[in-house]
Write a protein that holds these residues in place. Structure first.
Motif, mmCIF file in Angstrom:
data_model
loop_
_atom_site.group_PDB
_atom_site.id
_atom_site.type_symbol
_atom_site.label_atom_id
_atom_site.label_comp_id
_atom_site.label_asym_id
_atom_site.label_seq_id
_atom_site.Cartn_x
_atom_site.Cartn_y
_atom_site.Cartn_z
ATOM 1 N N GLU A 16 -31.112 -27.713 18.896
ATOM 2 C CA GLU A 16 -30.941 -27.942 20.327
ATOM 3 C C GLU A 16 -30.840 -26.621 21.074
ATOM 4 O O GLU A 16 -30.477 -25.590 20.499
ATOM 5 C CB GLU A 16 -29.685 -28.782 20.579
ATOM 6 C CG GLU A 16 -29.779 -30.198 20.039
ATOM 7 C CD GLU A 16 -28.551 -31.021 20.383
ATOM 8 O OE1 GLU A 16 -27.517 -30.414 20.757
ATOM 9 O OE2 GLU A 16 -28.626 -32.256 20.288
ATOM 10 N N ALA A 17 -31.169 -26.668 22.359
ATOM 11 C CA ALA A 17 -31.077 -25.480 23.204
ATOM 12 C C ALA A 17 -30.860 -25.920 24.648
ATOM 13 O O ALA A 17 -30.968 -27.106 24.980
ATOM 14 C CB ALA A 17 -32.340 -24.632 23.086
ATOM 15 N N ILE A 18 -30.560 -24.938 25.494
ATOM 16 C CA ILE A 18 -30.318 -25.194 26.914
ATOM 17 C C ILE A 18 -31.250 -24.321 27.741
ATOM 18 O O ILE A 18 -31.417 -23.124 27.469
ATOM 19 C CB ILE A 18 -28.851 -24.891 27.284
ATOM 20 C CG1 ILE A 18 -27.909 -25.799 26.481
ATOM 21 C CG2 ILE A 18 -28.617 -25.065 28.779
ATOM 22 C CD1 ILE A 18 -26.439 -25.452 26.654
ATOM 23 N N GLY A 51 -45.148 -26.012 18.802
ATOM 24 C CA GLY A 51 -44.340 -27.206 18.616
ATOM 25 C C GLY A 51 -44.084 -27.894 19.938
ATOM 26 O O GLY A 51 -44.926 -27.846 20.847
ATOM 27 N N ILE A 52 -42.922 -28.514 20.072
ATOM 28 C CA ILE A 52 -42.594 -29.240 21.298
ATOM 29 C C ILE A 52 -41.123 -29.056 21.661
ATOM 30 O O ILE A 52 -40.288 -28.743 20.805
ATOM 31 C CB ILE A 52 -42.892 -30.755 21.168
ATOM 32 C CG1 ILE A 52 -42.132 -31.356 19.978
ATOM 33 C CG2 ILE A 52 -44.385 -31.013 21.057
ATOM 34 C CD1 ILE A 52 -42.282 -32.867 19.848
ATOM 35 N N LEU A 53 -40.836 -29.237 22.948
ATOM 36 C CA LEU A 53 -39.474 -29.371 23.447
ATOM 37 C C LEU A 53 -39.334 -30.793 23.964
ATOM 38 O O LEU A 53 -40.197 -31.277 24.704
ATOM 39 C CB LEU A 53 -39.196 -28.374 24.579
ATOM 40 C CG LEU A 53 -39.400 -26.885 24.282
ATOM 41 C CD1 LEU A 53 -39.075 -26.060 25.524
ATOM 42 C CD2 LEU A 53 -38.554 -26.437 23.100
ATOM 43 N N ASP A 63 -38.719 -39.746 25.372
ATOM 44 C CA ASP A 63 -38.458 -38.371 25.784
ATOM 45 C C ASP A 63 -39.648 -37.797 26.549
ATOM 46 O O ASP A 63 -40.800 -38.193 26.336
ATOM 47 C CB ASP A 63 -38.202 -37.486 24.558
ATOM 48 C CG ASP A 63 -36.884 -37.804 23.872
ATOM 49 O OD1 ASP A 63 -35.932 -38.168 24.582
ATOM 50 O OD2 ASP A 63 -36.815 -37.689 22.634
ATOM 51 N N VAL A 64 -39.352 -36.861 27.425
ATOM 52 C CA VAL A 64 -40.401 -36.079 28.079
ATOM 53 C C VAL A 64 -40.776 -34.944 27.127
ATOM 54 O O VAL A 64 -39.908 -34.193 26.669
ATOM 55 C CB VAL A 64 -39.914 -35.501 29.421
ATOM 56 C CG1 VAL A 64 -40.976 -34.584 30.025
ATOM 57 C CG2 VAL A 64 -39.569 -36.625 30.384
ATOM 58 N N CYS A 104 -32.334 -29.608 25.599
ATOM 59 C CA CYS A 104 -33.576 -30.081 24.992
ATOM 60 C C CYS A 104 -33.471 -29.996 23.478
ATOM 61 O O CYS A 104 -32.604 -29.306 22.931
ATOM 62 C CB CYS A 104 -34.781 -29.275 25.483
ATOM 63 S SG CYS A 104 -34.827 -27.569 24.906
ATOM 64 N N GLN A 105 -34.357 -30.714 22.826
ATOM 65 C CA GLN A 105 -34.485 -30.667 21.373
ATOM 66 C C GLN A 105 -35.719 -29.842 21.048
ATOM 67 O O GLN A 105 -36.818 -30.120 21.540
ATOM 68 C CB GLN A 105 -34.632 -32.082 20.804
ATOM 69 C CG GLN A 105 -34.833 -32.153 19.305
ATOM 70 C CD GLN A 105 -33.533 -32.091 18.530
ATOM 71 O OE1 GLN A 105 -32.466 -32.180 19.109
ATOM 72 N NE2 GLN A 105 -33.621 -31.936 17.223
#
Length: 292
Positions: A16-18, A51-53, A63-64, A104-105
Protein backbone atom coordinates in the motif's frame (compact mmCIF):
# COMPACT_ATOMS: atom_id res chain seq x y z
CA UNK A 1 9.71 14.33 1.13
CA UNK A 2 11.59 11.73 -0.92
CA UNK A 3 9.79 8.54 -1.92
CA UNK A 4 10.82 5.55 0.19
CA UNK A 5 12.26 2.85 -2.09
CA UNK A 6 10.82 -0.34 -0.63
CA UNK A 7 12.15 -2.51 -3.46
CA UNK A 8 15.71 -1.98 -2.22
CA UNK A 9 14.91 -4.14 0.80
CA UNK A 10 11.70 -6.03 0.07
CA UNK A 11 10.82 -8.53 -2.69
CA UNK A 12 7.08 -7.78 -2.30
CA UNK A 13 5.04 -7.29 -5.46
CA UNK A 14 2.01 -5.90 -3.59
CA UNK A 15 1.84 -3.18 -0.96
CA UNK A 16 0.00 0.00 0.00
CA UNK A 17 0.99 3.62 -0.50
CA UNK A 18 -0.39 7.15 -0.20
CA UNK A 19 -0.53 9.73 -2.98
CA UNK A 20 1.83 12.66 -2.36
CA UNK A 21 1.31 14.42 -5.68
CA UNK A 22 -0.64 13.88 -8.89
CA UNK A 23 -0.12 15.94 -12.04
CA UNK A 24 -0.85 15.77 -15.77
CA UNK A 25 2.00 15.04 -18.17
CA UNK A 26 1.70 14.76 -21.96
CA UNK A 27 -1.69 13.90 -23.46
CA UNK A 28 -3.53 11.41 -21.25
CA UNK A 29 -0.39 10.53 -19.31
CA UNK A 30 -0.41 11.30 -15.59
CA UNK A 31 2.45 11.35 -13.06
CA UNK A 32 1.72 10.08 -9.56
CA UNK A 33 4.18 10.44 -6.68
CA UNK A 34 3.65 8.13 -3.70
CA UNK A 35 5.09 8.17 -0.19
CA UNK A 36 6.73 4.80 -0.87
CA UNK A 37 7.04 2.39 -3.77
CA UNK A 38 7.75 -1.24 -4.60
CA UNK A 39 8.19 -0.33 -8.29
CA UNK A 40 11.81 -0.45 -9.44
CA UNK A 41 12.83 2.83 -11.06
CA UNK A 42 14.43 2.75 -14.48
CA UNK A 43 18.19 3.08 -14.13
CA UNK A 44 21.37 1.18 -13.41
CA UNK A 45 20.99 -0.59 -16.73
CA UNK A 46 17.60 -2.07 -15.77
CA UNK A 47 14.19 -1.34 -17.25
CA UNK A 48 11.57 -0.04 -14.83
CA UNK A 49 8.80 -2.17 -13.41
CA UNK A 50 5.29 -1.93 -14.77
CA UNK A 51 2.01 -2.71 -13.10
CA UNK A 52 -1.06 -1.00 -11.67
CA UNK A 53 -2.25 1.22 -8.84
CA UNK A 54 -5.68 0.35 -7.45
CA UNK A 55 -7.87 3.09 -5.95
CA UNK A 56 -11.16 2.51 -4.16
CA UNK A 57 -14.08 3.57 -6.33
CA UNK A 58 -16.54 6.18 -5.08
CA UNK A 59 -19.44 4.77 -7.10
CA UNK A 60 -18.98 1.00 -7.40
CA UNK A 61 -17.35 -2.04 -5.82
CA UNK A 62 -14.75 -2.20 -8.59
CA UNK A 63 -11.41 -0.47 -8.04
CA UNK A 64 -10.24 2.36 -10.26
CA UNK A 65 -7.18 1.08 -12.12
CA UNK A 66 -4.21 3.30 -12.95
CA UNK A 67 -1.85 1.54 -15.37
CA UNK A 68 1.82 2.22 -14.58
CA UNK A 69 3.91 2.11 -17.77
CA UNK A 70 7.16 3.66 -16.56
CA UNK A 71 8.76 4.53 -13.23
CA UNK A 72 11.59 7.04 -12.85
CA UNK A 73 13.49 8.67 -10.01
CA UNK A 74 14.02 12.43 -9.83
CA UNK A 75 17.51 12.60 -8.35
CA UNK A 76 17.27 16.16 -7.02
CA UNK A 77 14.00 15.70 -5.11
CA UNK A 78 14.14 11.95 -4.52
CA UNK A 79 10.58 11.68 -5.85
CA UNK A 80 9.57 8.61 -7.82
CA UNK A 81 7.27 9.31 -10.77
CA UNK A 82 4.76 6.57 -11.56
CA UNK A 83 3.85 7.47 -15.12
CA UNK A 84 0.74 6.01 -16.67
CA UNK A 85 -2.90 6.42 -17.59
CA UNK A 86 -6.37 6.13 -16.10
CA UNK A 87 -9.01 4.25 -18.12
CA UNK A 88 -10.77 6.27 -20.84
CA UNK A 89 -14.16 5.66 -19.25
CA UNK A 90 -13.27 6.92 -15.78
CA UNK A 91 -15.96 9.18 -14.35
CA UNK A 92 -14.97 12.76 -13.59
CA UNK A 93 -15.91 12.48 -9.92
CA UNK A 94 -13.86 9.27 -9.63
CA UNK A 95 -10.81 11.00 -11.08
CA UNK A 96 -11.27 14.11 -8.94
CA UNK A 97 -11.49 11.96 -5.79
CA UNK A 98 -7.89 10.80 -6.26
CA UNK A 99 -5.92 13.55 -4.54
CA UNK A 100 -3.04 14.03 -2.11
CA UNK A 101 -3.59 11.66 0.80
CA UNK A 102 -5.54 9.07 -1.18
CA UNK A 103 -4.52 5.48 -0.43
CA UNK A 104 -3.82 2.95 -3.16
CA UNK A 105 -2.75 -0.64 -3.62
CA UNK A 106 0.45 -1.12 -5.63
CA UNK A 107 0.71 -4.24 -7.80
CA UNK A 108 3.87 -4.93 -9.79
CA UNK A 109 3.52 -6.99 -12.98
CA UNK A 110 4.97 -10.38 -12.00
CA UNK A 111 6.07 -11.38 -15.50
CA UNK A 112 7.88 -8.08 -16.05
CA UNK A 113 9.65 -8.30 -12.68
CA UNK A 114 10.69 -11.90 -13.31
CA UNK A 115 12.08 -11.04 -16.75
CA UNK A 116 13.94 -7.92 -15.60
CA UNK A 117 15.33 -9.62 -12.51
CA UNK A 118 16.47 -12.60 -14.57
CA UNK A 119 18.38 -10.36 -16.97
CA UNK A 120 19.97 -8.33 -14.19
CA UNK A 121 20.93 -11.39 -12.13
CA UNK A 122 22.44 -12.94 -15.25
CA UNK A 123 24.62 -9.84 -15.56
CA UNK A 124 26.04 -10.42 -12.08
CA UNK A 125 26.60 -14.08 -12.92
CA UNK A 126 28.62 -13.06 -15.99
CA UNK A 127 30.78 -10.76 -13.85
CA UNK A 128 31.42 -13.78 -11.60
CA UNK A 129 32.13 -16.01 -14.60
CA UNK A 130 34.67 -13.51 -15.95
CA UNK A 131 36.70 -14.15 -12.81
CA UNK A 132 36.36 -17.92 -13.11
CA UNK A 133 37.23 -17.96 -16.81
CA UNK A 134 40.29 -15.77 -16.51
CA UNK A 135 41.53 -17.40 -13.33
CA UNK A 136 41.32 -20.80 -15.02
CA UNK A 137 43.03 -19.59 -18.20
CA UNK A 138 44.78 -16.24 -17.97
CA UNK A 139 45.80 -16.45 -21.63
CA UNK A 140 42.49 -14.74 -22.45
CA UNK A 141 44.04 -11.44 -21.38
CA UNK A 142 47.36 -9.89 -22.37
CA UNK A 143 48.69 -9.00 -18.92
CA UNK A 144 47.01 -11.33 -16.41
CA UNK A 145 47.02 -10.00 -12.87
CA UNK A 146 43.60 -11.25 -11.82
CA UNK A 147 43.23 -12.85 -8.42
CA UNK A 148 40.50 -15.30 -7.35
CA UNK A 149 38.67 -12.60 -5.36
CA UNK A 150 38.48 -10.36 -8.44
CA UNK A 151 41.01 -7.79 -7.28
CA UNK A 152 43.60 -6.71 -9.81
CA UNK A 153 41.18 -7.61 -12.57
CA UNK A 154 42.30 -6.65 -16.08
CA UNK A 155 38.86 -6.94 -17.68
CA UNK A 156 37.23 -4.81 -15.01
CA UNK A 157 33.47 -4.13 -15.29
CA UNK A 158 32.50 -0.75 -16.74
CA UNK A 159 28.76 -0.93 -17.36
CA UNK A 160 25.84 -3.25 -17.84
CA UNK A 161 22.76 -3.02 -20.05
CA UNK A 162 20.07 -5.44 -18.88
CA UNK A 163 17.14 -4.40 -21.08
CA UNK A 164 15.36 -7.22 -22.95
CA UNK A 165 16.23 -6.00 -26.46
CA UNK A 166 20.00 -6.66 -26.41
CA UNK A 167 21.61 -7.11 -22.98
CA UNK A 168 25.37 -6.93 -22.54
CA UNK A 169 28.20 -6.34 -20.07
CA UNK A 170 31.14 -4.10 -20.93
CA UNK A 171 34.68 -4.44 -19.58
CA UNK A 172 37.85 -2.37 -19.81
CA UNK A 173 40.47 -4.34 -21.71
CA UNK A 174 40.60 -6.55 -24.77
CA UNK A 175 40.55 -10.28 -25.45
CA UNK A 176 42.95 -11.19 -28.31
CA UNK A 177 41.12 -11.97 -31.56
CA UNK A 178 42.47 -15.53 -31.71
CA UNK A 179 41.08 -16.26 -28.23
CA UNK A 180 37.53 -14.92 -28.54
CA UNK A 181 35.81 -18.04 -29.87
CA UNK A 182 37.44 -20.15 -27.17
CA UNK A 183 36.49 -17.54 -24.58
CA UNK A 184 32.79 -17.78 -25.53
CA UNK A 185 32.96 -21.59 -25.28
CA UNK A 186 34.58 -21.48 -21.84
CA UNK A 187 32.11 -18.86 -20.60
CA UNK A 188 29.14 -20.89 -21.88
CA UNK A 189 30.38 -24.04 -20.16
CA UNK A 190 30.80 -22.12 -16.91
CA UNK A 191 27.35 -20.52 -17.34
CA UNK A 192 25.70 -23.92 -17.74
CA UNK A 193 27.51 -25.31 -14.71
CA UNK A 194 26.82 -22.28 -12.53
CA UNK A 195 23.09 -21.92 -13.28
CA UNK A 196 22.56 -25.61 -12.54
CA UNK A 197 23.63 -25.04 -8.93
CA UNK A 198 21.91 -23.36 -6.01
CA UNK A 199 23.79 -20.10 -5.45
CA UNK A 200 21.73 -17.64 -3.37
CA UNK A 201 21.87 -13.98 -4.35
CA UNK A 202 22.89 -12.03 -1.27
CA UNK A 203 21.80 -8.42 -0.77
CA UNK A 204 23.01 -6.31 2.12
CA UNK A 205 22.85 -2.64 3.07
CA UNK A 206 25.69 -1.56 5.32
CA UNK A 207 28.13 1.27 5.97
CA UNK A 208 31.02 1.34 3.53
CA UNK A 209 33.46 0.97 6.44
CA UNK A 210 32.01 -2.49 7.23
CA UNK A 211 32.83 -3.91 3.81
CA UNK A 212 36.01 -6.04 3.85
CA UNK A 213 39.01 -4.12 2.55
CA UNK A 214 39.72 -6.65 -0.21
CA UNK A 215 36.15 -6.22 -1.52
CA UNK A 216 36.00 -2.41 -1.51
CA UNK A 217 37.92 -2.25 -4.79
CA UNK A 218 34.99 -4.02 -6.48
CA UNK A 219 32.56 -1.19 -5.63
CA UNK A 220 32.44 1.60 -8.18
CA UNK A 221 32.68 5.26 -7.23
CA UNK A 222 33.91 7.10 -4.17
CA UNK A 223 32.22 6.34 -0.85
CA UNK A 224 32.52 7.86 2.61
CA UNK A 225 32.90 5.48 5.55
CA UNK A 226 29.42 6.37 6.86
CA UNK A 227 27.67 5.96 3.51
CA UNK A 228 25.14 3.12 3.41
CA UNK A 229 25.90 0.97 0.37
CA UNK A 230 23.58 -1.64 -1.14
CA UNK A 231 25.76 -4.58 -2.07
CA UNK A 232 24.73 -7.52 -4.26
CA UNK A 233 26.80 -10.69 -4.10
CA UNK A 234 26.88 -13.73 -6.39
CA UNK A 235 29.34 -16.51 -5.69
CA UNK A 236 31.57 -14.25 -3.63
CA UNK A 237 31.72 -11.50 -6.27
CA UNK A 238 30.11 -8.28 -5.03
CA UNK A 239 29.20 -4.90 -6.46
CA UNK A 240 27.12 -1.90 -5.49
CA UNK A 241 23.72 -2.22 -7.16
CA UNK A 242 20.18 -0.85 -6.84
CA UNK A 243 18.46 -3.35 -9.13
CA UNK A 244 16.11 -6.27 -8.51
CA UNK A 245 17.47 -9.81 -8.53
CA UNK A 246 16.32 -13.41 -8.40
CA UNK A 247 16.57 -15.24 -5.09
CA UNK A 248 18.91 -17.86 -6.54
CA UNK A 249 21.06 -18.24 -9.63
CA UNK A 250 19.37 -21.56 -10.47
CA UNK A 251 16.16 -19.62 -11.22
CA UNK A 252 17.79 -18.65 -14.52
CA UNK A 253 16.45 -21.30 -16.87
CA UNK A 254 19.07 -20.66 -19.56
CA UNK A 255 21.95 -18.19 -19.74
CA UNK A 256 23.46 -17.93 -23.22
CA UNK A 257 26.74 -16.18 -23.99
CA UNK A 258 25.87 -14.95 -27.48
CA UNK A 259 29.07 -13.28 -28.61
CA UNK A 260 32.02 -11.11 -27.64
CA UNK A 261 32.68 -7.77 -29.33
CA UNK A 262 36.00 -5.98 -28.82
CA UNK A 263 36.17 -2.35 -29.88
CA UNK A 264 38.63 0.36 -28.97
CA UNK A 265 39.84 -0.57 -25.50
CA UNK A 266 36.71 -2.40 -24.31
CA UNK A 267 35.21 -5.87 -24.48
CA UNK A 268 31.45 -6.35 -24.68
CA UNK A 269 29.92 -9.68 -23.66
CA UNK A 270 26.46 -10.03 -25.22
CA UNK A 271 24.05 -12.47 -23.62
CA UNK A 272 20.46 -13.62 -23.28
CA UNK A 273 18.72 -15.12 -20.26
CA UNK A 274 15.49 -17.07 -19.99
CA UNK A 275 13.51 -17.04 -16.73
CA UNK A 276 11.96 -20.09 -15.14
CA UNK A 277 8.29 -20.72 -15.83
CA UNK A 278 6.02 -18.45 -13.77
CA UNK A 279 4.01 -21.38 -12.52
CA UNK A 280 7.07 -22.62 -10.68
CA UNK A 281 7.65 -19.39 -8.78
CA UNK A 282 5.40 -18.13 -5.94
CA UNK A 283 4.90 -14.38 -6.13
CA UNK A 284 6.76 -13.66 -2.90
CA UNK A 285 9.72 -15.84 -3.88
CA UNK A 286 10.70 -14.34 -7.23
CA UNK A 287 13.16 -11.76 -5.95
CA UNK A 288 15.81 -11.61 -3.28
CA UNK A 289 15.23 -9.36 -0.30
CA UNK A 290 17.82 -8.25 2.22
CA UNK A 291 19.92 -11.16 3.48
CA UNK A 292 19.52 -11.76 7.19
Amino acid sequence: MATKLLYLESPALRDEAIVQEISPAEGQIVNIILDQTIFHCQGGGQQSDRGILLFKSQTSEKDVIFTVNKVSLEKDSGHVLHQGIFPDNILQNEREAIVIGTKCQMVVDKEERLRNSTLHTAGHVIDFLMILANTADNSFIDSPTMKPDGSGIDLRPIRGYHFPDSPYLEYAGLIPANKRAQFVQVMQKLADETTSKSIPVEITMRPFRDIPAEKKALLKGDHSDDEIVRVVGVGGYICGCGGTHLRDVNMIKKLTIRKVICKGVTTRVCYSAEPVELGDVPEDQICAGLSR
